[in-house]
Design an enzyme around this catalytic site. Structure first.
Site, mmCIF file in Angstrom:
data_model
loop_
_atom_site.group_PDB
_atom_site.id
_atom_site.type_symbol
_atom_site.label_atom_id
_atom_site.label_comp_id
_atom_site.label_asym_id
_atom_site.label_seq_id
_atom_site.Cartn_x
_atom_site.Cartn_y
_atom_site.Cartn_z
ATOM 1 N N ARG A 1 0.887 -1.050 -0.071
ATOM 2 C CA ARG A 1 0.053 -0.034 -0.019
ATOM 3 C C ARG A 1 0.919 1.034 0.054
ATOM 4 N NH1 ARG A 1 -3.342 -0.576 4.670
ATOM 5 N NH2 ARG A 1 -4.499 -1.993 3.159
ATOM 6 N N ASN B 1 -4.109 8.135 4.519
ATOM 7 C CA ASN B 1 -3.150 7.622 5.128
ATOM 8 C C ASN B 1 -2.864 7.574 6.721
ATOM 9 O OD1 ASN B 1 -1.751 7.158 3.042
ATOM 10 N ND2 ASN B 1 -0.765 8.958 2.756
ATOM 11 N N THR C 1 -6.734 -13.524 4.001
ATOM 12 C CA THR C 1 -6.015 -12.500 3.797
ATOM 13 C C THR C 1 -4.570 -12.280 3.997
ATOM 14 O OG1 THR C 1 -5.996 -9.927 4.889
ATOM 15 C CG2 THR C 1 -6.209 -12.038 6.286
ATOM 16 N N GLU D 1 2.560 13.651 3.913
ATOM 17 C CA GLU D 1 1.457 12.850 3.244
ATOM 18 C C GLU D 1 1.072 11.942 4.275
ATOM 19 O OE1 GLU D 1 3.077 11.581 -0.348
ATOM 20 O OE2 GLU D 1 3.633 13.604 -0.943
ATOM 21 N N HIS E 1 -5.889 -5.888 -2.675
ATOM 22 C CA HIS E 1 -6.741 -5.939 -1.593
ATOM 23 C C HIS E 1 -6.914 -7.536 -1.097
ATOM 24 C CE1 HIS E 1 -8.489 -1.690 -1.387
ATOM 25 N NE2 HIS E 1 -7.394 -1.657 -1.237
ATOM 26 N N HIS F 1 -0.021 4.386 -2.746
ATOM 27 C CA HIS F 1 -0.147 5.505 -2.265
ATOM 28 C C HIS F 1 0.827 6.709 -2.544
ATOM 29 C CE1 HIS F 1 -3.621 4.676 0.866
ATOM 30 N NE2 HIS F 1 -3.687 4.112 -0.076
#
Length: 320
Positions: free
Chosen positions: A63, A95, A243, A89, A195, A67
């Site tokens: 991630r 975030n 997951t 950020e 995901h 991002h």
């Protein structure tokens, strides 16, 4: 006036494509072969140890790269802490309280610099490599990472909030968000497959489980036991049913209307992306092949190269 506006859009697209192509042309998978031949091996060993210790860390590192690239290109800006001249950020709403893995990046940076004898490998390149190595560590595909990115000397919380997709977006908004960065509908569906690993906070999926109708009612009821209508914002739920494994369960869940996030279920909700979701739900080989290609495209978004930017000594702050 209309023709002038159309010309402006075409010109902007051409300039964006040119910048991306020129930056990418200076990247090479062999970039550190002479300056630090042990760089990739060192990164991989730290990533594997971190993921083995905590499966969730693989999703967090993936991630971070995503991002980072969606703000001002793949330049390591997401790693910068706030300072008198930096509006971090990390504090952007997408975030804050959810972006993790910064300590692992710090550990990798120290280990790589020790292996190289000096700061040679950029923080932006570290993010690109750890994204790949995290996916592999959880059973996903590998791909060739082209290297040679340099680090930004600025960051922008406002740009992060404007560019990183929110979990409340509709399909058309998601398509637009990706298209702005040179990514198409297929890239949207493929990269969303990231995901298949990781978790999300209650605050990001509360609206979906209480307000949306395109969700399996039993699944919604289960999630409501984790995420009450009031409070519990930091409670976690898995993004898919497996997951800890990089697989196609994410897409199977979408077909069954068991997406955790509103934005994920939008990919299978009677729209233009339904067919691709359905294909990936039973074709792991196709998903892995396309994920490789889309991750390469993602890492190619406006990298700093040549004499642009710098090689940070500390990923959290610009060099003095």
């Amino acid at each position: 006036m209309a023709s002038r506006g159309f010309f402006s859009v075409i010109l902007h697209a051409f300039v964006f494509a040119t910048v991306v192509t020129l930056g990418f042309s200076q990247l090479s998978p062999n970039y550190y072969d002479y300056s630090c031949p042990n760089a990739l091996r060192t990164i991989k060993s730290v990533v594997e140890a971190a993921v083995q210790k905590e499966n969730r860390m693989g999703a967090s590192l993936l991630r971070l790269h995503f991002h980072d690239c969606f703000v001002n290109g793949c330049d390591g800006s997401i790693l910068l802490d706030s300072s008198p001249i930096i509006d971090s950020e990390k504090n952007a709403r997408q975030n804050n309280q959810s972006a993790r893995g910064f300590e692992v990046v710090d550990e990798i940076k120290q280990a790589v610099d020790a292996a190289c004898g000096k700061p040679v490998v950029s923080c932006a390149d570290i993010l690109a490599v750890v994204a790949r190595d995290s996916v592999v560590a959880l059973g996903g595909p590998t791909w060739e990472v082209k290297l040679g990115r340099r680090d930004s000397t600025t960051a922008s919380r406002a740009a992060a909030e404007a560019n990183i997709p929110l979990p409340t977006l509709s399909l058309s908004e998601l398509i637009t968000s990706f298209r702005i960065h040179g990514l198409d509908e297929k890239d949207l569906v493929v990269l969303s497959g990231g995901h298949t690993i990781g978790f999300a906070h209650c605050a990001t999926f509360r609206g979906h489980i209480y307000n949306d109708s395109n969700i399996d009612p039993n699944f919604a009821q289960y999630l409501q036991s984790i995420c009450p209508q009031n409070g519990g914002d930091e409670n976690l739920a898995p993004l898919d049913s497996t997951t800890a494994n990089f697989d196609v369960a994410y897409y199977s869940n979408l077909v069954q209307k068991k997406a955790l996030l509103h934005s994920d279920q939008e990919l299978f909700n009677g729209g233009s992306t339904d067919a691709l979701v359905k294909q990936y739900s039973y074709n792991t080989q196709a998903f892995f092949a396309d994920f490789r290609n889309s991750m390469i495209k993602l890492g190619n978004i406006q990298p700093l190269t040549g004499h642009q930017g710098e090689i940070r000594v500390n990923c959290r702050k610009v060099n003095c």
